[in-house]
Write a protein that holds these residues in place. Sequence first.
Motif, PDB file in Angstrom:
ATOM      1  N   ILE A   1     106.085 -38.574  52.132  1.00 27.93           N
ATOM      2  CA  ILE A   1     105.308 -39.688  52.668  1.00 27.93           C
ATOM      3  C   ILE A   1     105.653 -39.893  54.142  1.00 27.93           C
ATOM      4  N   LEU A   2     106.931 -39.837  54.478  1.00 25.28           N
ATOM      5  CA  LEU A   2     107.345 -39.951  55.884  1.00 25.28           C
ATOM      6  C   LEU A   2     106.782 -38.808  56.717  1.00 25.28           C
ATOM      7  N   ALA A   3     106.772 -37.604  56.150  1.00 26.38           N
ATOM      8  CA  ALA A   3     106.235 -36.450  56.872  1.00 26.38           C
ATOM      9  C   ALA A   3     104.745 -36.635  57.152  1.00 26.38           C
ATOM     10  N   ILE A   4     104.020 -37.209  56.209  1.00 21.09           N
ATOM     11  CA  ILE A   4     102.597 -37.486  56.423  1.00 21.09           C
ATOM     12  C   ILE A   4     102.438 -38.469  57.578  1.00 21.09           C
ATOM     13  N   GLY A   5     103.238 -39.528  57.562  1.00 16.59           N
ATOM     14  CA  GLY A   5     103.185 -40.510  58.643  1.00 16.59           C
ATOM     15  C   GLY A   5     103.532 -39.903  59.993  1.00 16.59           C
ATOM     16  N   GLN A   6     104.546 -39.058  60.021  1.00 18.20           N
ATOM     17  CA  GLN A   6     104.940 -38.407  61.274  1.00 18.20           C
ATOM     18  C   GLN A   6     103.847 -37.479  61.776  1.00 18.20           C
TER      19      GLN A   6
ATOM     20  N   ASN B   1      99.826 -47.550  52.222  1.00 18.13           N
ATOM     21  CA  ASN B   1      98.775 -47.401  51.209  1.00 18.13           C
ATOM     22  C   ASN B   1      99.143 -46.374  50.143  1.00 18.13           C
ATOM     23  N   ILE B   2      99.841 -45.324  50.513  1.00 22.05           N
ATOM     24  CA  ILE B   2     100.305 -44.343  49.519  1.00 22.05           C
ATOM     25  C   ILE B   2     101.270 -45.023  48.555  1.00 22.05           C
ATOM     26  N   ALA B   3     102.219 -45.783  49.093  1.00 23.81           N
ATOM     27  CA  ALA B   3     103.193 -46.478  48.242  1.00 23.81           C
ATOM     28  C   ALA B   3     102.498 -47.511  47.354  1.00 23.81           C
TER      29      ALA B   3
END
Length: 55
Positions: A16-21, A39-41
């Motif tokens: 999820i962090l990688a998607i945000g980055q 939204n993913i969470a």
Amino acid sequence: MTDYEVVITAIAQKEILAIGQYINDQFKRPDTAIKTMVNIAKGANKLRFSADSFP
């Protein structure tokens, strides 16, 4: 209706962090990156109540 415990694993958290980055780095949109991660969470958390409705 049964309540389920939804656990976001450490690997999923990293993804999820990688998607945000990626969104932040590629599109220069930190606001969109944060919204997407939240939204993913939230989507995963909704499964706590609606898991019975999914086969």
